[in-house]
Motif scaffolding. Structure first.
Motif, PDB file in Angstrom:
ATOM      1  N   ALA A   1       0.833  -1.204   0.000  1.00 45.03           N
ATOM      2  CA  ALA A   1       0.000   0.000   0.000  1.00 45.03           C
ATOM      3  C   ALA A   1       0.867   1.253   0.000  1.00 45.03           C
ATOM      4  O   ALA A   1       1.996   1.258   0.490  1.00 45.03           O
ATOM      5  N   GLY A   2       0.329   2.316  -0.570  1.00 48.78           N
ATOM      6  CA  GLY A   2       1.027   3.599  -0.556  1.00 48.78           C
ATOM      7  C   GLY A   2       0.836   4.364  -1.853  1.00 48.78           C
ATOM      8  O   GLY A   2       0.634   3.769  -2.915  1.00 48.78           O
ATOM      9  N   TYR A   3       0.894   5.684  -1.747  1.00 53.72           N
ATOM     10  CA  TYR A   3       0.839   6.506  -2.952  1.00 53.72           C
ATOM     11  C   TYR A   3       2.129   6.361  -3.755  1.00 53.72           C
ATOM     12  O   TYR A   3       2.124   6.452  -4.982  1.00 53.72           O
ATOM     13  N   THR A   4       3.232   6.157  -3.050  1.00 51.28           N
ATOM     14  CA  THR A   4       4.530   6.010  -3.700  1.00 51.28           C
ATOM     15  C   THR A   4       5.193   4.728  -3.214  1.00 51.28           C
ATOM     16  O   THR A   4       4.749   4.101  -2.241  1.00 51.28           O
ATOM     17  N   ARG A   5       6.285   4.360  -3.889  1.00 52.05           N
ATOM     18  CA  ARG A   5       7.094   3.214  -3.483  1.00 52.05           C
ATOM     19  C   ARG A   5       8.548   3.504  -3.833  1.00 52.05           C
ATOM     20  O   ARG A   5       8.840   4.519  -4.477  1.00 52.05           O
ATOM     21  N   ARG A   6       9.437   2.612  -3.424  1.00 52.63           N
ATOM     22  CA  ARG A   6      10.851   2.755  -3.727  1.00 52.63           C
ATOM     23  C   ARG A   6      11.198   1.895  -4.936  1.00 52.63           C
ATOM     24  O   ARG A   6      10.744   0.756  -5.040  1.00 52.63           O
ATOM     25  N   SER A   7      11.976   2.425  -5.853  1.00 51.30           N
ATOM     26  CA  SER A   7      12.366   1.680  -7.047  1.00 51.30           C
ATOM     27  C   SER A   7      13.269   0.517  -6.675  1.00 51.30           C
ATOM     28  O   SER A   7      13.969   0.537  -5.656  1.00 51.30           O
ATOM     29  N   GLY A   8      13.246  -0.516  -7.535  1.00 52.86           N
ATOM     30  CA  GLY A   8      14.077  -1.693  -7.318  1.00 52.86           C
ATOM     31  C   GLY A   8      14.682  -2.168  -8.623  1.00 52.86           C
ATOM     32  O   GLY A   8      14.921  -1.375  -9.542  1.00 52.86           O
ATOM     33  N   GLY A   9      14.869  -3.466  -8.727  1.00 54.83           N
ATOM     34  CA  GLY A   9      15.499  -4.036  -9.913  1.00 54.83           C
ATOM     35  C   GLY A   9      14.676  -3.892 -11.173  1.00 54.83           C
ATOM     36  O   GLY A   9      15.226  -3.976 -12.280  1.00 54.83           O
ATOM     37  N   ARG A  10      13.365  -3.678 -11.044  1.00 53.72           N
ATOM     38  CA  ARG A  10      12.512  -3.516 -12.232  1.00 53.72           C
ATOM     39  C   ARG A  10      12.667  -2.132 -12.870  1.00 53.72           C
ATOM     40  O   ARG A  10      12.182  -1.906 -13.966  1.00 53.72           O
ATOM     41  N   GLU A  11      13.310  -1.215 -12.183  1.00 53.19           N
ATOM     42  CA  GLU A  11      13.487   0.153 -12.680  1.00 53.19           C
ATOM     43  C   GLU A  11      14.969   0.503 -12.727  1.00 53.19           C
ATOM     44  O   GLU A  11      15.439   1.338 -11.943  1.00 53.19           O
ATOM     45  N   PRO A  12      15.738  -0.115 -13.639  1.00 60.46           N
ATOM     46  CA  PRO A  12      17.184   0.135 -13.684  1.00 60.46           C
ATOM     47  C   PRO A  12      17.544   1.558 -14.101  1.00 60.46           C
ATOM     48  O   PRO A  12      18.693   1.978 -13.959  1.00 60.46           O
ATOM     49  N   TRP A  13      16.556   2.311 -14.612  1.00 61.31           N
ATOM     50  CA  TRP A  13      16.820   3.694 -15.029  1.00 61.31           C
ATOM     51  C   TRP A  13      16.874   4.646 -13.835  1.00 61.31           C
ATOM     52  O   TRP A  13      17.261   5.801 -14.000  1.00 61.31           O
ATOM     53  N   TYR A  14      16.491   4.181 -12.635  1.00 65.50           N
ATOM     54  CA  TYR A  14      16.603   4.991 -11.427  1.00 65.50           C
ATOM     55  C   TYR A  14      17.613   4.346 -10.468  1.00 65.50           C
ATOM     56  O   TYR A  14      17.740   3.115 -10.435  1.00 65.50           O
ATOM     57  N   PRO A  15      18.301   5.138  -9.666  1.00 62.65           N
ATOM     58  CA  PRO A  15      19.079   4.551  -8.573  1.00 62.65           C
ATOM     59  C   PRO A  15      18.136   3.774  -7.647  1.00 62.65           C
ATOM     60  O   PRO A  15      17.021   4.228  -7.370  1.00 62.65           O
ATOM     61  N   ARG A  16      18.560   2.604  -7.212  1.00 55.73           N
ATOM     62  CA  ARG A  16      17.712   1.782  -6.357  1.00 55.73           C
ATOM     63  C   ARG A  16      17.298   2.575  -5.108  1.00 55.73           C
ATOM     64  O   ARG A  16      18.116   3.228  -4.476  1.00 55.73           O
ATOM     65  N   GLY A  17      16.018   2.513  -4.796  1.00 54.10           N
ATOM     66  CA  GLY A  17      15.506   3.228  -3.631  1.00 54.10           C
ATOM     67  C   GLY A  17      14.919   4.582  -3.935  1.00 54.10           C
ATOM     68  O   GLY A  17      14.481   5.291  -3.029  1.00 54.10           O
ATOM     69  N   THR A  18      14.876   4.961  -5.232  1.00 56.90           N
ATOM     70  CA  THR A  18      14.286   6.244  -5.617  1.00 56.90           C
ATOM     71  C   THR A  18      12.780   6.226  -5.366  1.00 56.90           C
ATOM     72  O   THR A  18      12.091   5.275  -5.735  1.00 56.90           O
ATOM     73  N   GLU A  19      12.256   7.268  -4.747  1.00 54.52           N
ATOM     74  CA  GLU A  19      10.813   7.337  -4.525  1.00 54.52           C
ATOM     75  C   GLU A  19      10.104   7.604  -5.848  1.00 54.52           C
ATOM     76  O   GLU A  19      10.490   8.497  -6.608  1.00 54.52           O
TER      77      GLU A  19
END
Length: 205
Positions: free
Chosen positions: A56-74
């Motif tokens: 749940a949440g309006y936002t989440r932290r990026s992970g391995g599925r989003e390699p275009w962001y540093p891991r943990g990007t909101e």
């Protein structure tokens, strides 16, 4: 008579929108500290997803599925709910030599029966539940080793590490969907669902 909808040279084929019908065959919620879900009678949803759920949440932290962001990007949380099919879970279990794979083991929130090739529903598909909730499909849910490890553990596979590696291959394009809440409310087990698939095309330029 000129067919105004006929594709021109080089243009993609366009598939018309359509409606399907399904039924909620199970509802599940994850404790706030782990992705594994437990069966319940109904889900209470607001615009953040399932109240009290791990995802749940309006936002989440990026992970391995989003390699275009540093891991943990909101980033925006488009993965509020995980939806799976009983038919597809049975196929994955067969491929892995297992008697079953339960929705809870892979963190599913909804088991949706009656919709063929559920994992192939395109982004933008709308799920209208009879009780009033509307979900919008974001994308197919890619299988990962984390879920695979839990499957291997819960199924008592003799080699847990091998099972965790096997699951992403066996479940490719059969892992279900992720969706977000467009209209909140309550989803009950056994509820009817109207599935509205949008017009589809393949961008090939």
């Amino acid at each position: 008579m000129l067919d105004l909808l006929a594709p021109l040279n080089g243009e993609p084929q366009i598939l018309p929108s359509r409606k399907l019908a399904g039924r909620v065959a199970g509802v599940y919620v994850a404790p706030a500290d782990h992705f594994e879900t437990v069966a319940t009678e109904a889900l209470t949803l607001d615009f953040q997803g399932i109240k009290g759920d791990f995802h749940a949440g309006y936002t989440r932290r990026s992970g391995g599925r989003e390699p275009w962001y540093p891991r943990g990007t909101e980033m925006r949380n488009e993965r509020q709910l995980s939806i799976v099919s009983p038919d597809e879970l049975a196929t994955v279990a067969l491929r892995m030599g297992l008697a079953e794979i339960r929705p809870e083991w892979i963190g599913a929130n909804l088991l949706l029966a009656g919709v063929p090739q559920l994992s192939m529903l395109p982004s933008g598909t709308m799920l209208f539940f009879k009780g009033g909730v509307t979900l919008k499909v974001d994308a197919q849910n890619g299988p990962c080793r984390i879920a695979g490890r839990l499957v291997a553990e819960r199924a008592d596979m003799p080699d847990v590490e091998a099972g965790s590696l096997m699951f992403p291959k066996a479940a490719k394009r059969l892992r279900g969907l992720v969706a977000w809440v467009e209209k909140p409310g309550t989803i009950a087990n056994g509820e009817e669902v109207s599935v509205r698939v949008p017009e589809q095309w393949i961008y090939g330029a």
